[in-house]
Write a protein that holds these residues in place. Structure first.
Motif, PDB file in Angstrom:
ATOM      1  N   MET A   1       0.842  -1.188   0.000  1.00  0.00           N
ATOM      2  CA  MET A   1       0.000   0.000   0.000  1.00  0.00           C
ATOM      3  C   MET A   1       0.879   1.240   0.000  1.00  0.00           C
ATOM      4  O   MET A   1       1.839   1.318   0.748  1.00  0.00           O
ATOM      5  CB  MET A   1      -0.891  -0.009   1.249  1.00  0.00           C
ATOM      6  CG  MET A   1      -1.585   1.300   1.493  1.00  0.00           C
ATOM      7  SD  MET A   1      -2.630   1.374   2.963  1.00  0.00           S
ATOM      8  CE  MET A   1      -1.469   1.188   4.276  1.00  0.00           C
ATOM      9  N   VAL A   3       0.658   5.620   0.070  1.00  0.00           N
ATOM     10  CA  VAL A   3      -0.154   6.814   0.272  1.00  0.00           C
ATOM     11  C   VAL A   3       0.520   7.924  -0.519  1.00  0.00           C
ATOM     12  O   VAL A   3       1.721   8.137  -0.396  1.00  0.00           O
ATOM     13  CB  VAL A   3      -0.247   7.184   1.772  1.00  0.00           C
ATOM     14  CG1 VAL A   3      -0.950   8.525   1.941  1.00  0.00           C
ATOM     15  CG2 VAL A   3      -0.976   6.096   2.537  1.00  0.00           C
ATOM     16  N   ARG A   4      -0.270   8.580  -1.360  1.00  0.00           N
ATOM     17  CA  ARG A   4       0.271   9.637  -2.207  1.00  0.00           C
ATOM     18  C   ARG A   4      -0.803  10.692  -2.463  1.00  0.00           C
ATOM     19  O   ARG A   4      -1.978  10.481  -2.176  1.00  0.00           O
ATOM     20  CB  ARG A   4       0.765   9.047  -3.529  1.00  0.00           C
ATOM     21  CG  ARG A   4      -0.341   8.369  -4.321  1.00  0.00           C
ATOM     22  CD  ARG A   4       0.118   7.951  -5.705  1.00  0.00           C
ATOM     23  NE  ARG A   4      -0.888   7.187  -6.417  1.00  0.00           N
ATOM     24  CZ  ARG A   4      -1.966   7.691  -7.007  1.00  0.00           C
ATOM     25  NH1 ARG A   4      -2.218   8.984  -6.961  1.00  0.00           N
ATOM     26  NH2 ARG A   4      -2.814   6.901  -7.646  1.00  0.00           N
ATOM     27  N   SER A  60      -4.898   6.194  -0.800  1.00  0.00           N
ATOM     28  CA  SER A  60      -4.195   4.949  -0.512  1.00  0.00           C
ATOM     29  C   SER A  60      -4.407   4.062  -1.734  1.00  0.00           C
ATOM     30  O   SER A  60      -5.537   3.877  -2.187  1.00  0.00           O
ATOM     31  CB  SER A  60      -4.791   4.287   0.732  1.00  0.00           C
ATOM     32  OG  SER A  60      -4.251   2.996   0.873  1.00  0.00           O
ATOM     33  N   GLU A  61      -3.304   3.540  -2.237  1.00  0.00           N
ATOM     34  CA  GLU A  61      -3.374   2.745  -3.453  1.00  0.00           C
ATOM     35  C   GLU A  61      -2.646   1.421  -3.242  1.00  0.00           C
ATOM     36  O   GLU A  61      -1.583   1.377  -2.619  1.00  0.00           O
ATOM     37  CB  GLU A  61      -2.712   3.520  -4.597  1.00  0.00           C
ATOM     38  CG  GLU A  61      -2.650   2.790  -5.911  1.00  0.00           C
ATOM     39  CD  GLU A  61      -1.857   3.561  -6.952  1.00  0.00           C
ATOM     40  OE1 GLU A  61      -2.353   3.667  -8.074  1.00  0.00           O
ATOM     41  OE2 GLU A  61      -0.754   4.043  -6.650  1.00  0.00           O
ATOM     42  N   LYS A  62      -3.256   0.359  -3.727  1.00  0.00           N
ATOM     43  CA  LYS A  62      -2.614  -0.956  -3.670  1.00  0.00           C
ATOM     44  C   LYS A  62      -2.858  -1.655  -5.000  1.00  0.00           C
ATOM     45  O   LYS A  62      -4.013  -1.755  -5.437  1.00  0.00           O
ATOM     46  CB  LYS A  62      -3.176  -1.786  -2.522  1.00  0.00           C
ATOM     47  CG  LYS A  62      -2.461  -3.096  -2.309  1.00  0.00           C
ATOM     48  CD  LYS A  62      -2.956  -3.791  -1.066  1.00  0.00           C
ATOM     49  CE  LYS A  62      -2.159  -5.058  -0.823  1.00  0.00           C
ATOM     50  NZ  LYS A  62      -2.648  -5.759   0.366  1.00  0.00           N
ATOM     51  N   GLU A  67      -7.916   2.527  -2.602  1.00  0.00           N
ATOM     52  CA  GLU A  67      -8.596   1.857  -1.485  1.00  0.00           C
ATOM     53  C   GLU A  67      -9.159   2.839  -0.468  1.00  0.00           C
ATOM     54  O   GLU A  67     -10.000   2.470   0.339  1.00  0.00           O
ATOM     55  CB  GLU A  67      -7.633   0.917  -0.776  1.00  0.00           C
ATOM     56  CG  GLU A  67      -7.154  -0.222  -1.648  1.00  0.00           C
ATOM     57  CD  GLU A  67      -6.251  -1.173  -0.898  1.00  0.00           C
ATOM     58  OE1 GLU A  67      -5.467  -0.721  -0.040  1.00  0.00           O
ATOM     59  OE2 GLU A  67      -6.352  -2.376  -1.149  1.00  0.00           O
ATOM     60  N   ILE A  83     -12.824   4.912   3.258  1.00  0.00           N
ATOM     61  CA  ILE A  83     -12.115   3.709   2.862  1.00  0.00           C
ATOM     62  C   ILE A  83     -13.124   2.822   2.129  1.00  0.00           C
ATOM     63  O   ILE A  83     -14.286   2.725   2.535  1.00  0.00           O
ATOM     64  CB  ILE A  83     -11.566   2.943   4.094  1.00  0.00           C
ATOM     65  CG1 ILE A  83     -10.791   3.879   5.030  1.00  0.00           C
ATOM     66  CG2 ILE A  83     -10.723   1.736   3.662  1.00  0.00           C
ATOM     67  CD1 ILE A  83      -9.620   4.597   4.425  1.00  0.00           C
ATOM     68  N   ILE A  92      -5.753   0.957   6.723  1.00  0.00           N
ATOM     69  CA  ILE A  92      -5.651   1.965   5.670  1.00  0.00           C
ATOM     70  C   ILE A  92      -6.028   3.344   6.206  1.00  0.00           C
ATOM     71  O   ILE A  92      -5.347   4.335   5.936  1.00  0.00           O
ATOM     72  CB  ILE A  92      -6.541   1.582   4.468  1.00  0.00           C
ATOM     73  CG1 ILE A  92      -6.029   0.269   3.859  1.00  0.00           C
ATOM     74  CG2 ILE A  92      -6.587   2.697   3.430  1.00  0.00           C
ATOM     75  CD1 ILE A  92      -6.987  -0.371   2.869  1.00  0.00           C
ATOM     76  N   GLU A  95      -3.261   4.840   8.373  1.00  0.00           N
ATOM     77  CA  GLU A  95      -2.143   5.279   7.532  1.00  0.00           C
ATOM     78  C   GLU A  95      -2.473   6.596   6.824  1.00  0.00           C
ATOM     79  O   GLU A  95      -1.652   7.512   6.789  1.00  0.00           O
ATOM     80  CB  GLU A  95      -1.833   4.184   6.509  1.00  0.00           C
ATOM     81  CG  GLU A  95      -0.540   4.366   5.789  1.00  0.00           C
ATOM     82  CD  GLU A  95       0.681   4.049   6.625  1.00  0.00           C
ATOM     83  OE1 GLU A  95       1.736   4.642   6.334  1.00  0.00           O
ATOM     84  OE2 GLU A  95       0.595   3.240   7.571  1.00  0.00           O
ATOM     85  N   LEU A  96      -3.669   6.692   6.269  1.00  0.00           N
ATOM     86  CA  LEU A  96      -4.081   7.923   5.589  1.00  0.00           C
ATOM     87  C   LEU A  96      -4.157   9.098   6.564  1.00  0.00           C
ATOM     88  O   LEU A  96      -3.676  10.190   6.267  1.00  0.00           O
ATOM     89  CB  LEU A  96      -5.445   7.737   4.914  1.00  0.00           C
ATOM     90  CG  LEU A  96      -5.451   7.106   3.537  1.00  0.00           C
ATOM     91  CD1 LEU A  96      -6.873   6.765   3.112  1.00  0.00           C
ATOM     92  CD2 LEU A  96      -4.809   8.026   2.513  1.00  0.00           C
ATOM     93  N   SER A  99      -0.708  10.274   7.622  1.00  0.00           N
ATOM     94  CA  SER A  99      -0.068  11.026   6.534  1.00  0.00           C
ATOM     95  C   SER A  99      -0.663  12.423   6.407  1.00  0.00           C
ATOM     96  O   SER A  99       0.066  13.405   6.238  1.00  0.00           O
ATOM     97  CB  SER A  99      -0.230  10.273   5.210  1.00  0.00           C
ATOM     98  OG  SER A  99       0.452   9.045   5.259  1.00  0.00           O
TER      99      SER A  99
END
Length: 156
Positions: A1, A3-4, A60-62, A67, A83, A92, A95-96, A99
């Motif tokens: 995963m 995060v950007r 969040s990308e996987k 996601e 989410i 997730i 984490e988001l 960030s």
């Protein structure tokens, strides 16, 4: 995963993620006006407009799939935080949020939490601040988190 920052190519997937989560967890608690209001806020063109302004939008990308999303307005207010329903409770959101809070420009970050999301925000360290209210059919609980408390809590 990973995060950007959200990019224009992500907008459709971000809008769809927000709507899927909203429809599953929040929509049945609101009036038609509230659902309509949210649908306008979560529309692709609305995200595009906010992305071009002072709002930080992280995804969040996987495996190339979006996601989750969080939007930090003016570095001080969580405006959107969703989410994908099938990806919830997998870390997730934490984490988001972590960030996004790294980009906060104030010591106290606020959120207007949907009533069904209050327990999740409390788990992340937010506290209720004032009474629940309604705006354009959206029912919310004002909440806030003091970042210096969070930083001490995570480093202890």
């Amino acid at each position: 995963m990973i995060v950007r920052k959200m990019e224009e190519k992500d907008i459709e997937a971000v809008s769809a993620t927000c709507m899927a989560s909203f429809l599953r967890s929040v929509a049945d608690t609101l009036s038609e006006e509230g659902i309509s209001t949210f649908s306008k806020i979560a529309a692709s063109n609305a995200f595009l407009d906010r992305m071009k302004g002072d709002n930080l939008i992280l995804v969040s990308e996987k495996n190339g799939k979006i996601e989750g999303v969080i939007e930090l307005k003016e570095g001080r207010h969580v405006a959107m935080f969703f989410i994908s329903p099938e990806q919830q409770k997998k870390g997730i959101g934490r984490e988001l949020l972590s960030s996004a809070l790294n980009h906060a420009k104030v010591e106290t970050v606020t959120v207007s939490a949907s009533l069904s999301s209050i327990p999740a925000y409390e788990k992340y360290g937010f506290e209720c601040e004032g009474e629940a209210a309604e705006s354009a059919g959206l029912v919310y609980q004002p909440m806030e988190i003091k970042l210096n408390k969070v930083m001490h809590a995570t480093s202890a």
